[in-house]
Write an enzyme that holds these catalytic residues in place. Structure first.
Site, mmCIF file in Angstrom:
data_model
loop_
_atom_site.group_PDB
_atom_site.id
_atom_site.type_symbol
_atom_site.label_atom_id
_atom_site.label_comp_id
_atom_site.label_asym_id
_atom_site.label_seq_id
_atom_site.Cartn_x
_atom_site.Cartn_y
_atom_site.Cartn_z
ATOM 1 N N CYS A 9 19.816 -10.907 -9.964
ATOM 2 C CA CYS A 9 18.720 -9.957 -10.077
ATOM 3 C C CYS A 9 19.080 -8.591 -9.507
ATOM 4 O O CYS A 9 18.714 -7.558 -10.026
ATOM 5 C CB CYS A 9 17.494 -10.478 -9.339
ATOM 6 S SG CYS A 9 16.940 -12.030 -9.990
ATOM 7 N N VAL A 11 18.316 -5.263 -11.404
ATOM 8 C CA VAL A 11 17.249 -4.336 -11.019
ATOM 9 C C VAL A 11 17.768 -2.898 -10.988
ATOM 10 O O VAL A 11 17.091 -1.965 -11.437
ATOM 11 C CB VAL A 11 16.651 -4.739 -9.654
ATOM 12 C CG1 VAL A 11 15.752 -3.645 -9.104
ATOM 13 C CG2 VAL A 11 15.864 -6.027 -9.801
#
Lengths: 631, 520
Positions: B153, B157
């Site tokens: 992630c 992101v």
């Protein structure tokens, strides 16, 4: 003659067995079960028969005197349940070794008994003889006698080594052991006019517990159950019962009959399977105790419970009946179950397309005939191919059988439900019938059968073994049709007497050559029917087919023969006696006939036949004699 | 106190000692401001009610006890299936430690996987330097044949561009220019582990077939007679892939196992550590483009991959839903037979007959029983089909990572089967939902992964462990659940639990052991 063989002979000489009574002295000595065929697949041995008959006595230590094979293979292998002691589930064996075989195993046996007494202190130890110690000459009777004296406890020898015969014989030898050493050795604290014995009930899957509360509610006291969930002391007091119900017709008949001979306890043979059978058994048991002095009102109590339970059971089964009605059942079992289950299944609308009668007695067979109307659907043995044909021809939806036929059934793509000893559902009593129906419903609608019968996706329809079997059968039929000589040869080669290996042709030739007219003559000349005697009916048929023996033109003799047809097998009442009673007393109902003649007072399966007789006599215009001649 | 230096008790015994029981009770009474026991019990009972279930199912935001894992986990699962390949996870190293421990606990094997170890500065300035250094280190330390890059992630992101980063790293000499570094973006905040599996697989196909990120010519497809086989994210991959190979060998099918991780998660103990073992080779991946068809055992694990193969390469694709039942296995074999023209061999015919025999012997014990199933979408379908074939009712079918399409498919399956009549499908639900289902509509058995043991404890529903992860039972992954042999294994596992339950219910001496039988 050693005591074992003496006992065996005694057991063979069973006066209460009609089949046995019909035999000659010489035949009787040969025994009452089908001779074992070397090389053939066989059932259990006499040891096994004795063990399974007595093992359900729960608080006894069952000690098997022999090498590990006997107890190793039989330890706790039946689902006979106990409400108390679990000692019967403990495997005790002397586990004899080479040294014992050389020097004798009696000391080891004595020490084993001693250790059991010291460590478990059971009310009794049952010692089972097996082949090896029997052959080396171990005298278990003497050891048990000495041990009994020494330990002050009944140590019971069960002399039924495997080699003396098959399982069924073992059942009876077990019964003899109880008669000789247990029954009558103790007195109950008190007795009542309602004390009864249930004999031949093993509490498999806890079945007895579905029946017991009803009997108790009515007011019976089960003094002794042999041997399901039994305690030693109860068995020892069995001789004080007022009446006996015998549940499994073959296995324990000797105990039942000797209780009558020795202690005057009357008995009847009944079944807890099926609603009608269950109710009738309760009634008969009640009648027997009433006959012996219990107040007649006792029957009202019984009827009240019957009425209530029947209503409840029918209500609960009603939801299944629409799903089961018209479903076809093939029954492969044996003995008493073959007829008691037939009646039960018919009650819920199932159609019986066939039943095996492999272990059934002649009486069992007669009852099946009465129930199903046509003994063409009764089979002695069935090969998988025949089963498959049965499935296909009769379109049986399910087969009910014991665990061992299960696998044959499955290979033949046949849905199956276990109704013999290794099942885990209790089917006895009213509750049991609801359970059986529930299980049949479950089995019939189990999707796996679709899977079993559906050919694999790559299967060429003409390439299945079923198709091949059909093709082979069709080819054979065509060949026979084209070649009358071959067909005749095939017809004649049909094995009639399996014990003596006698075929149809041999029998026919003998009948023609010697102008034989009776079965006994045929047996004399060909030996057919000289073994287990189960083929005698068939031989009778052969005589009839050849136009000798059976065909009677003299109207007087014909009438005589017609009147001699046995209607009630339990009470041994023939058609003539019933007809006379009806005419003489103007009887109109089955109950009246039963009251007047006793016919229908046994298993009650002949009530329909009595009803038919009543109908004939009320409406004599019907062409009754034709129907009877055809029968 | 019972705990002293001379005799130290472990957790099994320590807190059962009377002193501890007393102390804990006093602590609760005097310092924890406890609610009254009756009130506590009232609330506990309330959580079992339909009223609570309604509130539970009205949950919008919170997921409690999810029955799914993250994309990057699935990414690693796929990546280790290629020969000599190190999965390189671009992102934080903590995530990677999870994947490794997760797989090690399930497969009881070491699980090699590296990370670019992004830290706070990387999160601010981008992870390019981590990629450049990470690839170089990986290449030099482990000498892999290929590095398969996926992400966590953190990298997603901040929007790290893998394609650009890898090209930059190559230009900076981290790895040779022609060295194979397929990649896939696998953010955990999208989909689940089966999505990650799909993405990595698609990334590898695109890499080898589609011109290696524009650095070489696309391959030219010349169809031949081989087939490609993809197992999907499969907890039984060790047993299953070997079973499939055996089946294909018996049939005489020419095949390529794609992402074959059956060996790397079952290495022998013989004195040699194998960081890599087995796996699909680069040559096999290149040749796979010519295959007649690609077979996926798990539709929902390979949606994007199969779409790529079909739409970009016009290769036939066939997908299944984790076949276990006789009928599903029939269908699988018949499809293989149709595609390859090879008949089903006698050996498999026998095995089919044997499975049908076993089912017929025992299915009465499954018939009429109710089951709750949770797990990955394809596994749920395979198990439900199998149960219904035996007459079992898959009363609750729940997949946290199952979507609308899956729901429709399961519903259609239930509608078409009499044993599906009273059964329901629950997509996007979690194990706390399952808890309510088990209380309000009880079933006989629960089928799921190790986490189901808490449901078993709370609801008393016996758990049959089939799924991922299985941490608390060993070695089941070595047995196949596919093929007729696999169906047999699933049957045995279900039956074992059923019989154990019968025994458990009858085991108390002089209380319930009247029915404690040796023959079942």
């Amino acid at each position: 003659m050693s005591s074992v063989s003496a006992t065996v002979q005694d057991v063979f000489n069973e006066p209460a067995c009609p089949k046995n009574a019909a035999k000659s002295e010489k035949e009787r000595k040969k025994g009452c079960t089908k001779q074992l065929q070397p090389g053939g697949a066989a059932g259990g041995c006499a040891f096994d028969g004795a063990k399974i008959a007595l093992q359900p006595i729960t608080d006894v230590a069952h000690l098997v005197h022999g090498p590990i094979a006997c107890e190793g293979n039989s330890w706790d292998n039946r689902g006979a349940y106990s409400s108390g002691s679990t000692l019967y589930r403990t495997g005790f064996t002397t586990d004899i070794n080479e040294t014992d075989v050389v020097f004798g195993g009696e000391k080891r046996l004595y020490k084993s008994i001693k250790e059991i007494i010291e460590k478990y202190n059971p009310p009794s130890v049952f010692v089972y003889q097996t082949c090896v110690p029997a052959m080396i000459g171990d005298d278990i009777d003497a050891v048990c006698k000495a041990a009994t004296k020494k330990f002050g406890k009944p140590i019971v020898p069960v002399n039924s080594p495997g080699f003396v015969g098959p399982k069924n014989l073992g059942n009876k030898l077990a019964g003899e052991a109880l008669l000789a050493h247990v029954i009558g050795t103790e007195e109950p604290d008190f007795t009542t006019p309602y004390d009864v014995n249930i004999i031949g009930e093993y509490n498999l899957a806890g079945e007895m517990w579905q029946v017991e509360p009803l009997l108790k509610e009515i007011g019976f006291r089960i003094l002794s159950c042999i041997s399901g969930d039994a305690k030693y002391h109860e068995v020892a007091r069995a001789h004080r019962a007022r009446a006996t119900m015998m549940v499994c017709s073959k296995a324990m008949i000797n105990i039942t009959r000797k209780l009558e001979d020795l202690y005057g306890i009357p008995y009847f043979e009944g079944s807890f399977y099926g609603i009608g059978d269950m109710s009738d058994s309760i009634r008969q048991l009640a009648q027997l105790v009433i006959d012996r002095g219990a107040p007649p009102e006792f029957m009202d109590r019984a009827e009240a419970v019957i009425a209530r339970e029947e209503k409840r059971a029918w209500e609960r089964m009603a939801e299944y009946t629409p799903r089961l009605k018209g479903k076809k059942v093939l029954l492969i079992t044996g003995g008493v179950k073959s007829w008691s289950v037939v009646a039960a299944l018919q009650e819920v609308g199932l159609e019986i397309v066939g039943t095996s009668v492999k272990k059934s007695t002649k009486e069992d067979k007669e009852r099946i005939k009465e129930l199903m109307g046509d003994d063409a659907h009764a089979f002695d043995d069935m090969s998988p191919r025949e089963m498959y044909k049965m499935l296909k021809d009769a379109r049986a939806d399910i087969m009910l059988s014991g665990g061992r036929s299960q696998f044959i059934a499955l290979k033949a793509s046949m849905p199956w439900l276990d109704i013999n000893q290794e099942r885990h559902h209790a089917y006895a009593g009213y509750e049991g019938m609801v359970d059986l129906v529930k299980e049949i419903d479950k089995a019939l609608y189990n999707p796996i059968w679709e899977q079993v019968r559906m050919p694999a996706p790559w299967q060429n329809a003409s390439d299945t073994w079923q198709a091949k079997a059909d093709a082979a059968a069709a080819k054979e039929a065509a060949e026979l049709a084209a070649d009358p000589a071959k067909a005749e040869e095939k017809r004649r080669s049909k094995k009639i007497c399996k014990c003596k290996t006698v075929d149809l042709g041999t029998i026919e030739d003998a009948i023609r050559a010697n102008a034989l007219t009776t079965v006994a003559q045929v047996t004399e000349i060909t030996h057919a029917g000289g073994g287990c005697t189960s083929c005698r009916g068939t031989i009778d048929g052969i005589l009839a087919d050849l136009g000798v023996g059976e065909i009677e033109t003299d109207p007087v003799k014909l009438e005589e023969k017609r009147r001699a047809t046995k209607i009630c097998n339990c009470k041994s009442i023939d058609r003539g006696a019933i007809e006379d009673a009806i005419r003489a007393n103007g009887l109109t109902t089955v109950a009246e006939v039963t009251a007047a003649t006793q016919a229908g007072g046994g298993c009650t399966s002949c009530c329909d036949s009595i009803d038919d007789i009543l109908a004939e006599l009320v409406a004599p215009a019907e062409a009754a004699p034709v129907a009877i001649a055809a029968e | 106190m019972p705990q002293n230096a001379d005799h130290v008790l472990d957790h099994f015994d320590l807190f059962r000692q009377p002193e501890y029981r007393e102390m804990l009770a006093n602590k609760k009474k005097n310092f924890e401001n406890p609610v009254a026991e009756a009130e506590l019990q009232r609330v506990v009972e309330w959580t079992k009610t339909p009223e609570y279930r309604e509130k539970n199912f009205a949950r919008e935001a919170l997921t409690v006890n999810p029955a799914k894992a993250c994309q990057p986990l699935g990414a690693v699962f796929a990546a280790v299936g290629f020969e000599g390949t190190v999965p390189f996870v671009h992102g934080s190293q903590g995530c990677v430690a999870y994947y490794r421990s997760h797989f090690s606990r399930h497969f009881k094997e070491p699980s090699s996987c590296v990370s670019s170890s992004m830290t706070e500065d990387a999160a601010v300035f981008g992870g390019l330097n981590n990629m450049v250094d990470g690839l170089a280190n990986t290449y030099n330390l482990y000498k892999p044949k290929m590095i398969s890059v996926s992400t966590t992630c953190m990298a997603e992101v901040i929007g790290d561009d893998l394609n650009a980063f890898i090209k930059t790293a190559k230009s900076k000499g981290s790895v040779p220019e022609a060295y194979d570094v397929p990649f896939a973006h696998t953010p955990a905040f999208v989909g689940s582990h089966i999505t990650g599996y799909d993405n990595v697989l698609k990334g590898v196909f695109e890499h080898f077939w589609g011109g290696k990120a524009g650095t070489v010519e696309k391959l030219q497809r010349v169809p031949n007679e081989t087939i490609n086989f993809i197992g999907g994210f499969d907890p039984y991959t060790v047993g299953n892939l070997r079973e499939i190979k055996r089946i294909f060998d018996l049939m005489g099918v020419e095949y390529t196992m794609i992402a074959d991780n059956s060996d790397v998660w079952d290495t022998p103990t013989d004195g040699t550590f194998r960081m890599f073992d087995g796996g699909t080779t680069i040559d096999e991946m290149n040749a796979a483009v010519h295959a007649k068809a690609t077979i996926s055992m798990q539709e929902y694990c390979t949606e994007k991959t199969l779409n790529y193969i079909k739409s970009e390469w016009d290769q036939e694709t066939v997908s299944f839903n984790h076949p276990i039942s006789v009928q599903a296995t029939d269908k699988f074999l018949m499809e293989i037979s149709r595609i390859t023209g090879k008949p089903v061999p006698d050996q498999l015919k026998l095995e089919r007959g044997r499975l049908v025999d076993a089912l017929a012997d025992s299915s009465a014990h499954i018939h009429g029983k109710k089951f709750a199933i949770y797990g990955d979408p394809d596994l749920c379908i395979g198990l439900a089909e199998f149960l219904m074939e035996c007459g079992g009712e898959p009363t609750h079918i729940l997949a946290t990572n199952g979507g609308k399409a899956w729901e429709a498919k399961v519903q259609a399956m239930l509608d078409a089967n009499q044993f599906g009549a009273n059964c329901h499908v629950y997509p996007l639900r979690d194990l706390w939902h399952m808890r309510s289902l088990l209380f309000t509509e009880p079933v006989d058995f629960l089928i799921g992964n190790t986490y189901g043991k808490y449901l078993e404890r709370d609801t008393g529903t016996p758990l049959i462990r089939i799924g991922f992860p299985i941490f608390d039972r060993h070695h089941h992954h070595r047995y196949p659940v596919w093929g007729y042999q696999g169906g047999l294994n699933v049957l045995v596992w279900i039956l074992d639990r059923i019989f154990e339950e019968i025994d458990r219910n009858t085991i108390v001496p002089a209380h319930s052991d009247f029915s404690y039988d040796i023959i079942r």
